[in-house]
Design a protein around this motif. Sequence first.
Motif, PDB file in Angstrom:
ATOM      1  N   SER A  35      11.503  -1.792   8.502  1.00 50.26           N
ATOM      2  CA  SER A  35      12.935  -1.658   8.812  1.00 50.26           C
ATOM      3  C   SER A  35      13.208  -0.588   9.863  1.00 50.26           C
ATOM      4  O   SER A  35      14.358  -0.340  10.202  1.00 50.26           O
ATOM      5  CB  SER A  35      13.724  -1.308   7.541  1.00 50.26           C
ATOM      6  N   GLY A  36      12.159   0.078  10.350  1.00 51.40           N
ATOM      7  CA  GLY A  36      12.342   1.115  11.360  1.00 51.40           C
ATOM      8  C   GLY A  36      13.098   2.321  10.834  1.00 51.40           C
ATOM      9  O   GLY A  36      13.895   2.932  11.540  1.00 51.40           O
ATOM     10  N   ILE A  37      12.855   2.676   9.558  1.00 48.58           N
ATOM     11  CA  ILE A  37      13.548   3.796   8.938  1.00 48.58           C
ATOM     12  C   ILE A  37      12.649   5.035   8.974  1.00 48.58           C
ATOM     13  O   ILE A  37      11.484   4.977   8.593  1.00 48.58           O
ATOM     14  CB  ILE A  37      13.911   3.459   7.466  1.00 48.58           C
ATOM     15  N   ASP A  38      13.201   6.141   9.462  1.00 47.54           N
ATOM     16  CA  ASP A  38      12.478   7.408   9.483  1.00 47.54           C
ATOM     17  C   ASP A  38      12.497   7.985   8.063  1.00 47.54           C
ATOM     18  O   ASP A  38      13.560   8.051   7.448  1.00 47.54           O
ATOM     19  CB  ASP A  38      13.167   8.356  10.473  1.00 47.54           C
ATOM     20  N   PHE A  39      11.334   8.384   7.550  1.00 42.53           N
ATOM     21  CA  PHE A  39      11.287   8.730   6.126  1.00 42.53           C
ATOM     22  C   PHE A  39      10.265   9.806   5.805  1.00 42.53           C
ATOM     23  O   PHE A  39       9.371  10.115   6.600  1.00 42.53           O
ATOM     24  CB  PHE A  39      10.934   7.483   5.308  1.00 42.53           C
ATOM     25  N   GLU A  40      10.413  10.355   4.621  1.00 40.42           N
ATOM     26  CA  GLU A  40       9.386  11.182   3.989  1.00 40.42           C
ATOM     27  C   GLU A  40       9.453  10.899   2.491  1.00 40.42           C
ATOM     28  O   GLU A  40      10.513  10.551   1.970  1.00 40.42           O
ATOM     29  CB  GLU A  40       9.614  12.673   4.266  1.00 40.42           C
ATOM     30  N   ILE A  41       8.302  11.003   1.817  1.00 41.91           N
ATOM     31  CA  ILE A  41       8.244  10.758   0.375  1.00 41.91           C
ATOM     32  C   ILE A  41       7.768  12.044  -0.284  1.00 41.91           C
ATOM     33  O   ILE A  41       6.667  12.526  -0.001  1.00 41.91           O
ATOM     34  CB  ILE A  41       7.281   9.597   0.041  1.00 41.91           C
ATOM     35  N   ILE A  42       8.627  12.620  -1.127  1.00 37.76           N
ATOM     36  CA  ILE A  42       8.300  13.879  -1.776  1.00 37.76           C
ATOM     37  C   ILE A  42       7.904  13.592  -3.224  1.00 37.76           C
ATOM     38  O   ILE A  42       8.706  13.106  -4.022  1.00 37.76           O
ATOM     39  CB  ILE A  42       9.492  14.847  -1.716  1.00 37.76           C
ATOM     40  N   ILE A  43       6.641  13.847  -3.533  1.00 35.41           N
ATOM     41  CA  ILE A  43       6.117  13.574  -4.868  1.00 35.41           C
ATOM     42  C   ILE A  43       6.174  14.860  -5.684  1.00 35.41           C
ATOM     43  O   ILE A  43       5.559  15.865  -5.314  1.00 35.41           O
ATOM     44  CB  ILE A  43       4.670  13.034  -4.790  1.00 35.41           C
ATOM     45  N   ILE A  44       6.957  14.822  -6.760  1.00 34.76           N
ATOM     46  CA  ILE A  44       7.116  16.003  -7.611  1.00 34.76           C
ATOM     47  C   ILE A  44       6.372  15.723  -8.907  1.00 34.76           C
ATOM     48  O   ILE A  44       6.903  15.076  -9.808  1.00 34.76           O
ATOM     49  CB  ILE A  44       8.615  16.286  -7.893  1.00 34.76           C
ATOM     50  N   ASP A  45       5.134  16.170  -8.964  1.00 39.03           N
ATOM     51  CA  ASP A  45       4.341  15.883 -10.160  1.00 39.03           C
ATOM     52  C   ASP A  45       4.379  17.063 -11.119  1.00 39.03           C
ATOM     53  O   ASP A  45       4.181  18.206 -10.722  1.00 39.03           O
ATOM     54  CB  ASP A  45       2.890  15.566  -9.799  1.00 39.03           C
ATOM     55  N   ASP A  46       4.639  16.760 -12.380  1.00 36.40           N
ATOM     56  CA  ASP A  46       4.752  17.801 -13.409  1.00 36.40           C
ATOM     57  C   ASP A  46       3.439  18.030 -14.149  1.00 36.40           C
ATOM     58  O   ASP A  46       3.361  17.848 -15.361  1.00 36.40           O
ATOM     59  CB  ASP A  46       5.863  17.429 -14.410  1.00 36.40           C
ATOM     60  N   GLY A  47       2.408  18.410 -13.400  1.00 38.35           N
ATOM     61  CA  GLY A  47       1.133  18.742 -14.027  1.00 38.35           C
ATOM     62  C   GLY A  47       0.508  17.611 -14.818  1.00 38.35           C
ATOM     63  O   GLY A  47      -0.009  17.821 -15.916  1.00 38.35           O
ATOM     64  N   SER A  48       0.548  16.388 -14.270  1.00 35.52           N
ATOM     65  CA  SER A  48      -0.054  15.239 -14.966  1.00 35.52           C
ATOM     66  C   SER A  48      -1.526  15.479 -15.263  1.00 35.52           C
ATOM     67  O   SER A  48      -2.284  15.842 -14.355  1.00 35.52           O
ATOM     68  CB  SER A  48       0.042  13.982 -14.088  1.00 35.52           C
ATOM     69  N   PRO A  49      -1.940  15.231 -16.495  1.00 38.29           N
ATOM     70  CA  PRO A  49      -3.366  15.380 -16.807  1.00 38.29           C
ATOM     71  C   PRO A  49      -4.219  14.194 -16.359  1.00 38.29           C
ATOM     72  O   PRO A  49      -5.440  14.255 -16.421  1.00 38.29           O
ATOM     73  CB  PRO A  49      -3.381  15.488 -18.334  1.00 38.29           C
ATOM     74  N   ASP A  50      -3.597  13.114 -15.886  1.00 39.11           N
ATOM     75  CA  ASP A  50      -4.365  11.886 -15.610  1.00 39.11           C
ATOM     76  C   ASP A  50      -4.887  11.794 -14.182  1.00 39.11           C
ATOM     77  O   ASP A  50      -5.456  10.784 -13.788  1.00 39.11           O
ATOM     78  CB  ASP A  50      -3.507  10.645 -15.910  1.00 39.11           C
TER      79      ASP A  50
END
Length: 241
Positions: A35-50
């Motif tokens: 779609s020609g969209i300027d983006f960023e993906i912010i991953i907020i992980d809460d200390g996943s043990p997996d």
Amino acid sequence: AMAGSERLSVLLPTYNERDNLPLVVWLLVRTFTDSGIDFEIIIIDDGSPDGTQEVAQQLEKIYGSDKILLRPRARKLGLGTAYIHGMKYATGNFIVIMDADLSHHPKFIPEFLRKQKEGNFDIVSGTRYKGNGGVYGWDLKRKLISRGANFLTQVLLRPGASDLTGSFRLYRKEVLQKLMEQCVSKGYVFQMEMIVRARQLGFTIGEVPISFVDRVYGESKLGGNEIVSFLKGLLTLFATT
């Protein structure tokens, strides 16, 4: 392509999403690129043990740290605070909040943006209870509880939005910031409070019908062809990185 001034930040809170994260990120990247969209993906992980964070680090390498930003926290601190944490790093003027468990399909995001433009809305919310939106893979009891919760809120608070517990939304950044300052609840009620407060503050809300898919992994509702092209894409990435 979108106007150059527009940038989208996706806030993706995760806890034990190792299996789903590569697919959801791939779908997001593909959707935005198409779609020609300027983006960023912010991953907020809460200390996943997996090992979710290790997967996120791989994704950072593959797509670039300007596109994938891992901003973890030491332990499970809840959804509301995850968004507040993620906001600190967001550079977009629009923010998408969604679940990482593949219940929200990224293909609806360009529709959210179109809707936003159409009515110059402050918030665009994906709704499961309107138009051709729907819920798949939910048993009757869960449907009734969800519908009931929504119905009660409608009656008691009259917020004027048909899906209050939904967590697939597009916000103007400054609107989300203002709402965050006001919100007191954590967890599930948080989504509902956001809409109610938005109404109180006079923000405008547009809606887009979405089909909501209950946790996909294992028995895929995304469609076999998407899984197949994801795997193909994955092999290509491993061959080229």
